[in-house]
Enzyme design. Structure first.
Site, PDB file in Angstrom:
ATOM      1  N   ALA A   1      75.464  20.246  37.139  1.00  0.00           N
ATOM      2  CA  ALA A   1      75.170  21.250  36.105  1.00  0.00           C
ATOM      3  C   ALA A   1      75.195  22.686  36.607  1.00  0.00           C
ATOM      4  O   ALA A   1      75.190  23.611  35.803  1.00  0.00           O
ATOM      5  CB  ALA A   1      73.800  20.954  35.493  1.00  0.00           C
TER       6      ALA A   1
ATOM      7  N   ILE B   1      71.495  12.588  44.489  1.00  0.00           N
ATOM      8  CA  ILE B   1      72.093  11.411  43.845  1.00  0.00           C
ATOM      9  C   ILE B   1      72.101  10.165  44.722  1.00  0.00           C
ATOM     10  O   ILE B   1      72.498   9.101  44.284  1.00  0.00           O
ATOM     11  CB  ILE B   1      73.520  11.700  43.342  1.00  0.00           C
ATOM     12  CG1 ILE B   1      74.370  12.257  44.450  1.00  0.00           C
ATOM     13  CG2 ILE B   1      73.525  12.606  42.135  1.00  0.00           C
ATOM     14  CD1 ILE B   1      75.800  12.411  44.027  1.00  0.00           C
TER      15      ILE B   1
ATOM     16  N   ASP C   1      91.256  13.902  30.422  1.00  0.00           N
ATOM     17  CA  ASP C   1      92.437  14.689  30.765  1.00  0.00           C
ATOM     18  C   ASP C   1      92.393  15.810  29.742  1.00  0.00           C
ATOM     19  O   ASP C   1      92.702  15.593  28.565  1.00  0.00           O
ATOM     20  CB  ASP C   1      93.721  13.876  30.615  1.00  0.00           C
ATOM     21  CG  ASP C   1      94.923  14.700  31.028  1.00  0.00           C
ATOM     22  OD1 ASP C   1      95.029  15.868  30.601  1.00  0.00           O
ATOM     23  OD2 ASP C   1      95.749  14.205  31.804  1.00  0.00           O
ATOM     24  N   HIS C   2      91.954  16.991  30.143  1.00  0.00           N
ATOM     25  CA  HIS C   2      91.613  17.983  29.121  1.00  0.00           C
ATOM     26  C   HIS C   2      92.826  18.442  28.321  1.00  0.00           C
ATOM     27  O   HIS C   2      92.681  18.988  27.238  1.00  0.00           O
ATOM     28  CB  HIS C   2      90.822  19.153  29.719  1.00  0.00           C
ATOM     29  CG  HIS C   2      91.659  20.148  30.466  1.00  0.00           C
ATOM     30  ND1 HIS C   2      92.053  19.948  31.751  1.00  0.00           N
ATOM     31  CD2 HIS C   2      92.160  21.342  30.103  1.00  0.00           C
ATOM     32  CE1 HIS C   2      92.782  20.987  32.157  1.00  0.00           C
ATOM     33  NE2 HIS C   2      92.861  21.856  31.162  1.00  0.00           N
TER      34      HIS C   2
ATOM     35  N   HIS D   1      98.186  15.639  33.513  1.00  0.00           N
ATOM     36  CA  HIS D   1      98.573  16.437  32.339  1.00  0.00           C
ATOM     37  C   HIS D   1     100.058  16.316  31.992  1.00  0.00           C
ATOM     38  O   HIS D   1     100.430  16.169  30.828  1.00  0.00           O
ATOM     39  CB  HIS D   1      98.266  17.914  32.569  1.00  0.00           C
ATOM     40  CG  HIS D   1      96.875  18.174  33.079  1.00  0.00           C
ATOM     41  ND1 HIS D   1      95.788  17.464  32.651  1.00  0.00           N
ATOM     42  CD2 HIS D   1      96.400  19.087  33.973  1.00  0.00           C
ATOM     43  CE1 HIS D   1      94.699  17.917  33.269  1.00  0.00           C
ATOM     44  NE2 HIS D   1      95.046  18.897  34.070  1.00  0.00           N
TER      45      HIS D   1
HETATM   46  C1  BG6 Z   1      93.309  21.503  35.971  1.00  0.00           C
HETATM   47  C2  BG6 Z   1      93.871  21.723  37.340  1.00  0.00           C
HETATM   48  O1  BG6 Z   1      93.286  20.132  35.673  1.00  0.00           O
HETATM   49  O2  BG6 Z   1      94.107  22.188  35.012  1.00  0.00           O
HETATM   50  C3  BG6 Z   1      93.964  23.212  37.646  1.00  0.00           C
HETATM   51  O3  BG6 Z   1      93.049  21.084  38.300  1.00  0.00           O
HETATM   52  C4  BG6 Z   1      94.696  23.944  36.563  1.00  0.00           C
HETATM   53  O4  BG6 Z   1      94.573  23.427  38.910  1.00  0.00           O
HETATM   54  C5  BG6 Z   1      94.151  23.588  35.189  1.00  0.00           C
HETATM   55  O5  BG6 Z   1      94.548  25.334  36.798  1.00  0.00           O
HETATM   56  C6  BG6 Z   1      95.014  24.171  34.081  1.00  0.00           C
HETATM   57  O6  BG6 Z   1      94.396  23.958  32.851  1.00  0.00           O
HETATM   58  P1  BG6 Z   1      94.657  24.919  31.612  1.00  0.00           P
HETATM   59  O7  BG6 Z   1      93.907  24.310  30.482  1.00  0.00           O
HETATM   60  O8  BG6 Z   1      94.159  26.284  32.002  1.00  0.00           O
HETATM   61  O9  BG6 Z   1      96.149  24.941  31.390  1.00  0.00           O
END
Ligand code: BG6
Length: 506
Positions: free
Chosen positions: A11, A88, A179-180, A242
């Site tokens: 956090a 932890i 995976d954002h 990604h």
């Molecule tokens: C992350 C990587 O998963 O995605 C980073 O570890 C990268 O190295 C980032 O900068 C990029 O994400 P976004 O959303 O800014 O395109």
């Protein structure tokens, strides 16, 4: 959104500060979080609740989509947040955590649901899962979900090991691997555009599409993550997750139902159809790796990768990765997918360009004019929208043909404030919707593909191409397309000379 106690491990870290706390705040402001929730911030360093709430306020002030002031609304939000210092490795600490969680559960009438968010180094996932169980945390009556960040392993064997450790405690259906990119609005829109419009499906195949280009370019260097990045590199940091996920979203078949498992099944089929590399020579012929040297960005000098903090001065880690990828199935037979990513490139952008085959060579118009191919572009970031490039008569001319663009700019709409990926993902995890999280078989197949590349690259350094910061990467990245008669289309803006037609929302 379900009632839950959210336990944020890590956090005091960057992810919590930049993404998670602002996401909680946006969800609260939009009334998606409700009032029956609690958030416990966990990290090793001692912190009082007051200090923690102050950090929370600052992170929201700096990074959230909504303005914040210390008013009544703030106080009623902040009272849901508590901090506990936790080692932890100490089970006793988890027992105390279990007590604190129970107290907050009773106070906010939560009913036993727990979401464990591990914003931690992956080496710690296994022991945290184990100690959650050993410390009695998993005994509360509601659901228990584990949300984990990438990197999920370093290669297939390490990912398998990690997965086995977590699976001793959690079922696959309770593991939410982030995976954002899958949380980004326009990535989600790709499937809607593909499957909710009749005219794309008949064209979406090798008969009409000549190639697909996926660019994830960044202007930043490695910042303060040199230590992590030098072990990872662009292939593992962006390629395994990604980039392959975006490719899968573009290439997948329509699912039989819009159900998380059906959607993920379709992505898995794409991963299974990726043409594997048979030899190191094949890897080298189809991939490019580069590393930035010093250069200029926006007129300012910037150091080379090897001069960055915590990076080995003789590092051969790639900060640029490009590849020609084939999906060997009926739909995509012979269509190259070109993917590229890099740090210290001239612009920050995420875009997918679908290039259609040109009209036949010898029909009247193509004999007389040099016609540009049609392009369909998904703009994911920073602009959000879709644009389609086609040829039309230049108004008033004797028959000149010019490219025109139909441009749907989502991010240009007044008052539109697109939710951040993390808002969507937190919201989905708390609702139990795993559509935009990666399932183990996807992760494993992606590693299998990437491991072949990494092992062929091995220790060889001859094919590590250096590129100046602020350029579009090594020349070899363009050759990859030129070999097939293509070129990278410009990203992050329209081609010069185009006339734009705007699409407005109706
Ligand atoms: C992350 C990587 O998963 O995605 C980073 O570890 C990268 O190295 C980032 O900068 C990029 O994400 P976004 O959303 O800014 O395109």
């Amino acid at each position: 959104m379900s009632n839950a106690v959210y336990l944020i491990f890590g956090a005091t870290g960057d992810l919590a500060r930049r993404k998670l706390f602002p996401a909680f705040y946006a969800l609260y402001r939009e009334r998606k979080l409700g009032d029956r929730f609690a958030v416990i911030g966990l990290a090793r360093r001692p912190r009082t609740n007051e200090q923690f709430r102050e950090d929370l306020y600052e992170s929201i002030q700096e990074f959230a989509r909504y303005n914040v002031t210390k008013d009544e609304q703030w106080s009623s939000f902040a009272e849901h947040f508590e901090y506990m210092s936790l080692d932890i490795n100490n089970i006793e600490g988890f027992r105390q955590l279990s007590e604190l969680t129970g107290t907050l559960d009773a106070k906010f009438e939560i009913g036993g649901n727990r979401l464990y968010y591990l914003a931690l180094a992956p080496e710690l996932f296994g022991s945290v899962s184990h100690n959650l169980q050993a410390g009695g945390m998993l005994e509360a009556g509601g659901w228990h979900r584990l949300v984990i960040e990438k990197p999920f392993g370093y290669d297939l064997p390490s990912a398998e090991k990690l997965n086995a450790e977590i699976r001793q405690v959690f079922d696959e259906s309770d593991i939410y691997r982030i995976d954002h990119y899958l949380g980004k609005e326009m990535v989600q829109n790709i499937n809607v555009v593909r499957f909710a419009n009749a005219f794309f499906e008949p064209l979406w195949n090798h008969k009409y599409i000549s190639n697909i280009q996926i660019t994830l370019s960044e202007t930043v260097g490695v910042e303060d993550r040199g230590g992590y990045y030098d072990r990872s590199g662009a292939l593992r940091d962006m390629g395994q997750n990604h980039m392959l996920q975006m490719l899968a979203v573009m290439a997948m078949e329509p699912p039989s139902r819009m159900h998380p498992e059906d959607i993920r099944d379709e992505k898995v089929k794409v991963f299974r159809s990726l043409r594997g590399f048979q030899s190191a020579a094949e890897v080298r012929a189809n991939t490019v790796r580069g590393q930035y040297i010093s250069g200029t960005m926006k007129g300012k000098p910037v150091p080379g990768y090897r001069e960055e903090e915590s990076v080995n001065p003789e590092s051969t880690t790639e900060t640029y990765f490009a590849a020609r990828v084939f999906v060997d199935n009926f739909r995509w037979a012979g269509v190259p997918f070109y993917i590229r990513t890099g740090k210290r490139l001239p612009v920050k952008t995420t875009e997918v360009v679908v290039e259609f085959k040109n009209v036949p060579n010898n029909v009247y118009l193509s004999r007389k004019h040099k016609l540009e191919p049609n392009l369909l572009v998904f703009r994911v970031n920073p602009m959000e929208g879709i644009y389609f490039k086609m040829n039309a008569k230049q108004p008033g001319s004797e028959g000149a043909i010019i490219p025109v663009a139909m441009d749907f700019c989502q991010s240009c709409q007044v008052g539109l404030n697109t939710p951040e990926a993390y808002e969507r993902l937190l919201y989905d995890a708390a609702r139990g919707d795993s559509t935009y999280f990666t399932r183990w078989d996807e992760v494993a197949l992606a590693w299998k593909y990437v491991d072949k590349i990494a092992s062929a690259w091995g220790e060889r350094t001859e094919d590590l191409h250096l590129y100046g910061a602020g350029t579009w990467g090594p020349e070899r990245g363009s050759q990859l397309l030129a070999e097939d008669g293509f070129r990278w289309w410009p990203v992050n803006g329209q081609d010069e000379g185009e006339v734009a037609w705007e699409f407005t929302q109706v």
